[in-house]
Design a protein around this motif. Structure first.
Motif, PDB file in Angstrom:
ATOM      1  N   SER A 221       0.834  -1.198   0.000  1.00  0.00           N
ATOM      2  CA  SER A 221       0.000   0.000   0.000  1.00  0.00           C
ATOM      3  C   SER A 221       0.871   1.252   0.000  1.00  0.00           C
ATOM      4  O   SER A 221       2.101   1.177   0.080  1.00  0.00           O
ATOM      5  CB  SER A 221      -0.906   0.013   1.237  1.00  0.00           C
ATOM      6  N   ASP A 223       1.165   3.234   2.383  1.00  0.00           N
ATOM      7  CA  ASP A 223       1.874   3.290   3.662  1.00  0.00           C
ATOM      8  C   ASP A 223       3.177   2.507   3.603  1.00  0.00           C
ATOM      9  O   ASP A 223       4.186   2.914   4.190  1.00  0.00           O
ATOM     10  CB  ASP A 223       0.990   2.751   4.791  1.00  0.00           C
ATOM     11  N   ASP A 224       3.159   1.382   2.888  1.00  0.00           N
ATOM     12  CA  ASP A 224       4.391   0.605   2.729  1.00  0.00           C
ATOM     13  C   ASP A 224       5.414   1.386   1.904  1.00  0.00           C
ATOM     14  O   ASP A 224       6.615   1.351   2.196  1.00  0.00           O
ATOM     15  CB  ASP A 224       4.087  -0.735   2.041  1.00  0.00           C
ATOM     16  N   ALA A 226       5.625   4.677   1.711  1.00  0.00           N
ATOM     17  CA  ALA A 226       6.145   5.748   2.569  1.00  0.00           C
ATOM     18  C   ALA A 226       7.107   5.196   3.608  1.00  0.00           C
ATOM     19  O   ALA A 226       8.156   5.788   3.893  1.00  0.00           O
ATOM     20  CB  ALA A 226       4.987   6.480   3.251  1.00  0.00           C
ATOM     21  N   ALA A 227       6.769   4.049   4.198  1.00  0.00           N
ATOM     22  CA  ALA A 227       7.639   3.463   5.216  1.00  0.00           C
ATOM     23  C   ALA A 227       8.996   3.093   4.639  1.00  0.00           C
ATOM     24  O   ALA A 227      10.035   3.271   5.298  1.00  0.00           O
ATOM     25  CB  ALA A 227       6.967   2.226   5.819  1.00  0.00           C
TER      26      ALA A 227
END
Length: 349
Positions: A221, A223-224, A226-227
């Motif tokens: 996703s 978020d992954d 960005a992480a």
């Protein structure tokens, strides 16, 4: 005969909250005001904040819970609110939780209060706008993710797109961004940055679905994404997040290259150089890798303009000049000359 003291006007507080912040996370002044209020009103019976307020012991009157004989918040007029504040009472109004801006009811209510205040016929209570929660930097990115998620589900075109199908748009948007930078147009730059950001969010949303063409690859996703970049940035900036020091841009670049070498475990300095990039940029990138690695590599000799361009690109890189940027600047000057010739030709033809 003595003058009577004027009645205490009371207070109307419009408590706003950000829909980008988890409900229940309110500022301390907001909690203080809510606890001290004589009446808390919210016309939106489904407002996400209501369960948390009630759990905290704060009585909230909404359109579906108003007591018998007491006007529901949705039915209250501006004059009703003013009357509610008589005797120094404090009334807190929580706008609808539908997103940016006010709901239709709150807009009519604030307009009505403004008209009453301007009429001079009514003693107005103090009017206060109290932000209960604030957007943090980057909060609008949540809106982008939400909008992209809905478009991916509901748009007939977007719902069928793949990474390969969108690849050309990523290239186009990157070039348009470069052009906006070179033009020095701030409005255009902001728009083009948004278009590039859209490509990132779009591809991440596709990856989240786990397409058939990517069988064997784990879905991920935004978020992954960005992480991953956050972890990379922290790891590659030990002079910011660690114990190492860097006092010059050259020190930073040296840190970066050493860290990348350890991470990638490359067999050649050419590993990771995309061969699909424009020719001058490719030649410059290869020359930079050679120079950084301290290798002694002679330029290949051959006939034709390609070898001449290669030599010029290497010379530009050694001089600290981006050959792509230099050529584009020259080409833009050439374009202006063409337009001038066209205008002159039209005038004399």
């Amino acid at each position: 005969m003595t003058d009577e003291a004027p009645a205490t006007p009371g207070r109307i507080v419009l408590l706003t909250v950000s829909h980008r912040v988890a409900p229940g996370l309110l500022s301390w002044p907001a909690w203080q005001t809510l606890r001290a209020a004589d009446r808390v009103l919210c016309a939106d019976g489904a407002h996400p904040l209501l369960p948390y307020l009630r759990e905290a012991g704060i009585t909230v009157e909404s359109g579906i819970t108003a007591e018998a004989g007491v006007p529901a918040p949705a039915a209250l007029t501006a004059l009703d609110l003013v009357d509610e504040c008589a005797g120094g009472r404090t009334v807190v109004v929580i706008p609808s939780g539908g997103g940016d801006g006010e709901g239709a009811g709150e807009g009519a209510l604030t307009d009505g209060l403004a008209r009453l205040a301007g009429s001079g016929r009514v003693q107005m209570p103090d009017l206060e706008l109290l932000p209960g929660s604030y957007d943090l930097p980057g909060a609008r990115l949540l809106d982008l993710v939400h909008v992209m998620d809905r478009i991916r589900r509901e748009c007939p075109w977007s719902s069928t797109q793949t990474h390969k199908g969108l690849a050309k748009y990523g290239i186009e948007e990157a070039y348009e961004l470069v052009e906006a930078i070179e033009d020095g147009d701030g409005d255009e730059l902001r728009e083009e940055l948004g278009d590039v950001l859209l490509q990132v969010v779009f591809h991440a949303r596709i990856a989240q679905d786990g397409l058939e063409e990517e069988e064997g690859r784990e879905p991920f996703s935004i978020d992954d994404v960005a992480a991953t970049i956050v972890e990379k940035l922290i790891h590659r900036h030990p002079h910011v997040f660690g114990d190492e020091t860097a006092e010059t841009p050259e020190d930073v670049k040296a840190h970066w290259l050493r860290t990348k070498a350890v991470e990638k475990q490359r067999d050649s300095v050419t590993d990771g150089v995309p061969l699909g990039q424009p020719g001058l940029a490719l030649a410059s990138k290869l020359a930079g890798r050679v120079r950084t690695a301290g290798l002694d590599v002679e330029l290949p000799s051959g006939d034709g303009i390609g070898y001449e361009l290669l030599a010029m690109a290497v010379r530009a890189e050694e001089a600290g000049i981006d050959p792509e940027t230099a050529l584009r600047a020259a080409a833009r000057t050439y374009r202006d000359a063409i337009r001038t010739a066209e205008t002159g030709g039209a005038a004399t033809g």
